[in-house]
Design an enzyme around this catalytic site. Structure first.
Site, mmCIF file in Angstrom:
data_model
loop_
_atom_site.group_PDB
_atom_site.id
_atom_site.type_symbol
_atom_site.label_atom_id
_atom_site.label_comp_id
_atom_site.label_asym_id
_atom_site.label_seq_id
_atom_site.Cartn_x
_atom_site.Cartn_y
_atom_site.Cartn_z
ATOM 1 C CB CYS A 191 -5.191 1.913 -3.492
ATOM 2 S SG CYS A 191 -6.630 1.851 -4.509
ATOM 3 C CG HIS A 192 -1.686 1.392 2.844
ATOM 4 N ND1 HIS A 192 -0.321 1.948 2.393
ATOM 5 C CD2 HIS A 192 -1.730 1.622 4.250
ATOM 6 C CE1 HIS A 192 0.208 2.059 3.400
ATOM 7 N NE2 HIS A 192 -0.427 1.817 4.554
ATOM 8 C CD GLN A 193 -0.602 -0.118 -5.195
ATOM 9 O OE1 GLN A 193 -0.239 -1.037 -5.790
ATOM 10 N NE2 GLN A 193 -0.354 1.136 -5.406
ATOM 11 C CB ALA A 194 4.432 0.318 -0.734
ATOM 12 C CG LEU A 246 -9.942 2.509 1.918
ATOM 13 C CD1 LEU A 246 -11.320 2.498 0.818
ATOM 14 C CD2 LEU A 246 -10.602 2.242 3.359
#
Length: 741
Positions: A65-68, A134
């Protein structure tokens, strides 16, 4: 000079020693460990689960999970060095990321790499490893969901295991990809790498025991489970609120009400400690303490005070009959009830208060509690506002809910803090909530959805909560919404229909959506909300025993007419029902399932739920995408000759013809046909022949009601749902039939 050199050598030795420790502990290469160590120290990274991730047998796809912007650096440092990382264009070009890109192979991400996937399948079939990043969308749009389909297809063709990865806390980094309105920025937040066991897409698809899920949905659900896992161990309501204060800022407004009270987290928790200490002085840990308060800051303070002092909140329904209240306090052994003298007088609750006292309880008025809070108490509470009054245990009972028994005998349901907070986080893992939202809750807290969705969820996620005392003030609530500008409204179909009929067009313009549960949303209600307010209704399904949410639609991942898809960390299966070809009786498992029941025969004694599957009592169908459609309660199917007829379907036929009215179908014993159907309606025009002609039914169709009883007012519960128990009594009175089913 010698001293400086010695210090430098010591620092270097310590640095290399720390890196070697990471090599041994996590199995990193020395190069990875040297670049990872400063990140671990700066962000105090909890990486205990990474050894399992690195040991995943190839072929494997790591779905991150691409958060930063920091995520690729972390993953390049922590994942095996033979992993091929598919980076977004910004990460592929970033100069600061260059040292980490040297740790493994990387390629730049674009649409062609995702959809022309033969090369990636070949990499995986060669016992390779991929890391795919993603977007961190709880509710991915159509374009984003294409990525899920592409990744799932690649993993499925290569028979690769999927390992989801979520870095909790990354959304609060200064260089987070999450909008600031959804996540407060912090310079050095603590990060925790969360992951789940490796499973193939085929394994994930097969977990839907009703029928195999679609590959993309199976992958989407797996990431939602990881997001839920990343919330960490379940906390009590007090500890979850405290964590939200630290995450979102203690000075952030948490709770507002119609009395003009606006409490930030710090003031809320200071007053919570005051209330908790006073309650602890007059009750014992684990004792059931009744709450009879309307939506407002006093209600939240009392709930948090009971949580902080490890007491059990018994949510008494002040709209129930006096006899029901007497039985409730006796069943749960409630010896103390917290209420408001002003509220009891204004709502004319004298008979309810007398009924509770008849059951052996005493009333403690919140006004008297507040009057006894001295200056010394307030100073002490302000000094230790983050400290609970009593040791916390999320697995012990936290709330007792009394179901209204709309279709039968009322039940007393015991929920733990684990159940309630797990359910709140399950909803948050499906629907995007955040500090930028303001939730308007009109549902009373004795309603399980009002407690979990309307209080626990906003307190734990940082949403600003506005509490209104009654859902039935149709004219006033739209005016309140225009004044406070909520983004989310909590309600039921009945109350939303009331707003649509009474509010001006254009009201509720600030809403992102209305979240509805407790009963199916009628097509007429959806139509009215679209026409009057330009607003979509997000529908869910639940029951008190599940704390209460079981499934939910989202604004981007929903299906009209359905109750949505199962929440993360839950399982379901369908038991066959005789006479029903498509669908079955819904059985569920999950962390949100209650501890058990209490009964009048054994007051105060918990009857544990036990192991295995819980029977919801609802008959549902489930489609290939996992969307649940509730057909009806199992008890609300009538046996008409050899046919099984859903009483809800009969009600729907009447609703289509007379959409402004309320309709309730009841099965009554009949000698010749087993049962016959009586339709109770508020429509003066209701006619069996009209139903037959409209639906082109035969004269002997089992869907046609045998009798229509017209009433001026439909009996309703406090939540706005039809009170079927009262409807049955009404039929008995009018027909003299004592066998209403």
């Amino acid at each position: 000079m010698i001293l400086t050199g010695t210090i430098a050598l010591c620092i270097l030795a310590a640095y290399v020693g720390g890196a070697l420790w990471l090599v041994v502990r996590l199995g990193l290469t020395l190069h990875q460990a040297l670049l990872y160590l400063p990140l671990k120290l700066l962000y105090r990274i909890d990486d205990a689960r990474m050894r399992r991730v690195r040991k995943a047998e190839a072929p494997v796809v790591y779905v991150v999970c691409h958060q930063a912007r920091l995520d690729p650096a972390l993953m390049l440092s922590l994942l095996p060095d033979d992993t091929l990382h598919i980076l977004d264009e910004a990460s592929a070009r970033s100069h600061w990321l260059e040292p980490w890109r040297e740790l493994a192979r990387t390629i730049a991400f674009n649409a062609e790499h995702v959809f022309v996937s033969r090369r990636l399948v070949r990499v995986l079939k060669g016992k390779g490893r991929l890391a795919v990043y993603l977007p961190d969308d709880v509710e991915p749009g159509t374009k984003a969901f294409r990525l899920y389909r592409a990744v799932a297809r690649i993993a499925l063709r290569a028979d690769a295991k999927v390992v989801p990865v979520f870095v909790a806390g990354a959304r609060h980094l200064p260089f987070s990809l999450t909008p600031r309105r959804k996540a407060r920025r912090r310079l050095f937040p603590k990060l925790t790498v969360s992951t789940l066991e490796p499973l193939t897409i085929s394994d994930l698809m097969a977990r839907n025991v009703t029928q195999p899920a679609r590959a993309s949905n199976a992958l989407f659900d797996r990431l939602a489970e990881t997001r839920l896992e990343a919330t960490g161990p379940t906390r009590t309501l007090f500890l979850a609120t405290l964590q939200a204060a630290f995450t979102n800022g203690a000075r952030r407004i948490a709770v507002e009400d119609t009395g003009g009270e606006a409490l930030d987290y710090r003031r809320l928790l200071i007053r919570t400690r005051l209330v908790g200490l006073k309650l602890a002085a007059i009750t014992a840990p684990g004792e059931a303490v009744g709450i009879m308060l309307p939506n407002g800051s006093d209600l939240v303070l009392t709930l948090l005070g009971l949580s902080s002092s490890s007491r059990v909140a018994a949510m008494l329904d002040y709209s129930a009959s006096p006899d029901a209240v007497t039985e409730a306090v006796r069943t749960a052994l409630v010896r103390t009830v917290i209420s408001s003298r002003a509220f009891a007088e204004k709502a004319n609750l004298g008979d309810v208060v007398d009924a509770a006292e008849k059951g052996g309880t005493r009333f403690v008025w919140i006004e008297d509690l507040q009057a006894r809070m001295s200056l010394a108490d307030r100073i002490a509470a302000a000094s230790f506002w983050w400290w609970p009054v009593h040791a916390q245990d999320a697995e012990k009972p936290a709330a007792i809910m009394f179901t209204p028994g709309s279709e039968g005998k009322p039940k007393t349901v015991v929920l733990s803090a684990d159940n309630i907070m797990a359910n709140a986080m399950q909803i948050a893992a499906r629907i995007s909530f955040g500090p930028g939202d303001k939730l308007l809750n009109v549902l009373p807290a004795y309603h399980a959805f009002g407690l979990t969705g309307g209080i626990a969820l906003p307190l734990a996620t940082g949403m600003r909560l506005f509490l209104y005392p009654s859902p039935l003030h149709y004219h006033i609530i739209s005016e309140v919404a225009d004044e406070i500008h909520p983004t989310i409204l909590l309600g039921t179909d009945a109350v939303l229909a009331g707003y649509a009929q009474n509010a001006k067009p254009g009201a509720f313009s600030s809403l992102r959506f209305a979240l509805v549960a407790a009963e199916p949303v009628r097509a007429e209600t959806r139509r009215e909300w679209r026409e009057h307010f330009g607003m979509e209704i997000v529908e869910g399904y639940g029951l008190t025993e599940a704390s209460p949410a079981v499934s939910v639609n989202t604004t981007t991942h929903g299906r009209e007419g359905s109750a949505g898809r199962l929440l993360p960390a839950m399982k379901m299966r369908l038991a066959p029902v005789e006479g029903i070809a498509e669908g079955g009786r819904l059985l569920i498992q999950g962390p949100n399932l209650m501890l058990g029941y209490m009964s009048a025969e054994a007051p105060g004694t918990l009857q544990p739920l036990g192991e295995g599957w819980f029977d919801t009592g609802d008959v549902v169908s489930v489609d290939r995408d996992g969307f649940i459609t509730v057909l009806d309660r199992a008890s609300r199917f009538a046996h008409i000759g050899s046919d099984m007829v859903s009483l809800g379907t009969v009600e729907a036929l009447a609703q289509k013809l007379w959409p402004e009215e309320r309709h309730a179908a009841i099965a009554v014993a009949a000698v010749a046909r087993g049962e016959r159907i009586v339709l109770v309606t508020t429509s003066e025009d209701a006619d069996c022949e009209e139903i037959r002609r409209s639906e082109r039914l035969g004269k002997s169709s089992p869907l046609l009601p045998d009798e229509i009883v017209k009433v001026a007012r439909m009996p309703l519960l406090g939540s706005g749902k039809i009170d079927y128990s009262a409807v049955r009594h009404l039929i008995d009175e009018q027909t003299g039939n004592e066998a209403a089913a």
